[in-house]
Design a protein around this motif. Structure first.
Motif, PDB file in Angstrom:
ATOM      1  N   ASP A  50     135.181  35.033 118.639  1.00 28.79           N
ATOM      2  CA  ASP A  50     135.987  35.937 119.204  1.00 28.79           C
ATOM      3  C   ASP A  50     136.740  35.410 120.437  1.00 28.79           C
ATOM      4  OD1 ASP A  50     134.557  37.684 117.618  1.00 28.79           O
ATOM      5  OD2 ASP A  50     133.262  38.488 119.478  1.00 28.79           O
ATOM      6  N   LEU A  51     136.294  34.283 121.144  1.00 24.64           N
ATOM      7  CA  LEU A  51     137.026  33.998 122.440  1.00 24.64           C
ATOM      8  C   LEU A  51     138.241  33.218 121.627  1.00 24.64           C
ATOM      9  CD1 LEU A  51     137.413  33.065 125.186  1.00 24.64           C
ATOM     10  CD2 LEU A  51     135.964  31.175 124.992  1.00 24.64           C
ATOM     11  N   ASN A  52     138.341  32.247 120.855  1.00 15.57           N
ATOM     12  CA  ASN A  52     139.160  31.635 120.027  1.00 15.57           C
ATOM     13  C   ASN A  52     140.394  32.533 119.505  1.00 15.57           C
ATOM     14  OD1 ASN A  52     138.033  29.338 120.541  1.00 15.57           O
ATOM     15  ND2 ASN A  52     137.163  28.931 118.610  1.00 15.57           N
ATOM     16  N   THR A  53     139.572  33.778 118.986  1.00 14.53           N
ATOM     17  CA  THR A  53     140.654  34.707 118.405  1.00 14.53           C
ATOM     18  C   THR A  53     141.433  35.363 119.569  1.00 14.53           C
ATOM     19  OG1 THR A  53     139.195  35.184 116.592  1.00 14.53           O
ATOM     20  CG2 THR A  53     140.727  36.875 117.108  1.00 14.53           C
ATOM     21  N   SER A  54     140.696  35.791 120.487  1.00 12.27           N
ATOM     22  CA  SER A  54     141.436  36.118 121.564  1.00 12.27           C
ATOM     23  C   SER A  54     142.491  35.356 122.378  1.00 12.27           C
ATOM     24  CB  SER A  54     140.450  36.502 122.783  1.00 12.27           C
ATOM     25  OG  SER A  54     139.444  37.756 122.238  1.00 12.27           O
ATOM     26  N   ILE A  55     142.167  34.003 122.381  1.00  9.15           N
ATOM     27  CA  ILE A  55     143.007  33.342 122.999  1.00  9.15           C
ATOM     28  C   ILE A  55     144.519  33.203 122.107  1.00  9.15           C
ATOM     29  CG2 ILE A  55     143.554  30.717 123.348  1.00  9.15           C
ATOM     30  CD1 ILE A  55     140.661  30.518 124.365  1.00  9.15           C
ATOM     31  N   SER A  56     144.102  32.805 120.641  1.00  8.82           N
ATOM     32  CA  SER A  56     145.297  32.958 119.680  1.00  8.82           C
ATOM     33  C   SER A  56     145.998  34.224 119.911  1.00  8.82           C
ATOM     34  CB  SER A  56     144.528  32.955 118.373  1.00  8.82           C
ATOM     35  OG  SER A  56     145.508  32.878 117.527  1.00  8.82           O
ATOM     36  N   GLU A  57     145.557  35.523 119.893  1.00  8.10           N
ATOM     37  CA  GLU A  57     146.224  36.470 120.103  1.00  8.10           C
ATOM     38  C   GLU A  57     147.006  36.922 121.216  1.00  8.10           C
ATOM     39  OE1 GLU A  57     143.196  39.532 119.687  1.00  8.10           O
ATOM     40  OE2 GLU A  57     143.255  39.741 117.486  1.00  8.10           O
ATOM     41  N   ALA A  58     146.672  36.116 122.254  1.00  4.82           N
ATOM     42  CA  ALA A  58     147.284  36.167 123.456  1.00  4.82           C
ATOM     43  C   ALA A  58     148.390  35.199 123.377  1.00  4.82           C
ATOM     44  CB  ALA A  58     146.370  35.741 124.647  1.00  4.82           C
TER      45      ALA A  58
END
Length: 189
Positions: A50-58
């Motif tokens: 989830d953290l990796n996905t959020s960073i990628s989305e940001a």
């Protein structure tokens, strides 16, 4: 107790009678600890994903925003070029065009700062080609007539929009967050 249940419990009962209290407590501890460790590892991996996905989305959001600014500037440049071909006054045209050309260079520079994201999402070659075309516009290398200029700008805008879509796709911005199953989100409602 039924006969079938006695058959199932009998080997366990015999084993427990032979074990010391210390061994029994250690067995219970292990039986409880294994699922707890598995659950902890699973939750940690999920949170990390989830953290990796959020960073990628940001990163995708920042890059997409900067690219949209560039697209708007190219559209404004296209409009100014069409006005100049239509006979707008030369001094007014030159000041607006020079500002837009500088803005094209600035927008390009901001996008170049995100080169690592382009590399990560395997979009660097596509961006490099488009950057070259935008730099050509910023240097005043445009078509000689209104129709060709309009076609040149429109083709560039279309390809920049395509790159923007690829950025959104690669960064996960196109995924529907409602479809993601999140324990925290589900428990907070």
């Amino acid at each position: 107790m039924s006969a079938a249940l006695k058959l199932l419990v009998q080997p366990t009962t015999q084993l427990l009678e032979k074990m010391s209290l210390r061994s029994k407590l250690l067995s219970i501890f292990c039986i409880l600890l294994v699922p707890l460790v598995v659950l902890t590892i699973t939750l940690f991996e999920k949170d990390q994903n989830d953290l990796n996905t959020s960073i990628s989305e940001a990163q995708g959001s920042v890059l997409s925003h900067r690219l949209m600014n560039l697209i708007v500037t190219v559209q404004q440049h296209r409009g100014q070029m069409n006005l100049s071909y239509a006979g707008e006054s030369v001094t007014d045209k030159l000041s607006k065009l020079s500002k837009l050309r500088q803005q094209l260079k600035d927008d390009n520079a901001k996008l170049d700062e995100q080169e690592a994201s382009f590399k990560e999402w395997k979009l660097l070659s596509q961006w490099s080609e488009l950057r070259t075309e935008v730099n050509a516009l910023a240097d005043g290398k445009t078509a000689d007539n209104a129709a060709a200029s309009l076609a040149q700008h429109t083709a560039l805008i279309t390809r920049l929009l395509g790159l923007n879509y690829r950025i959104a796709e690669s960064s996960g911005l196109l995924l529907d967050p409602a479809d993601r199953k999140s324990t925290r989100l589900n428990s907070s409602h």
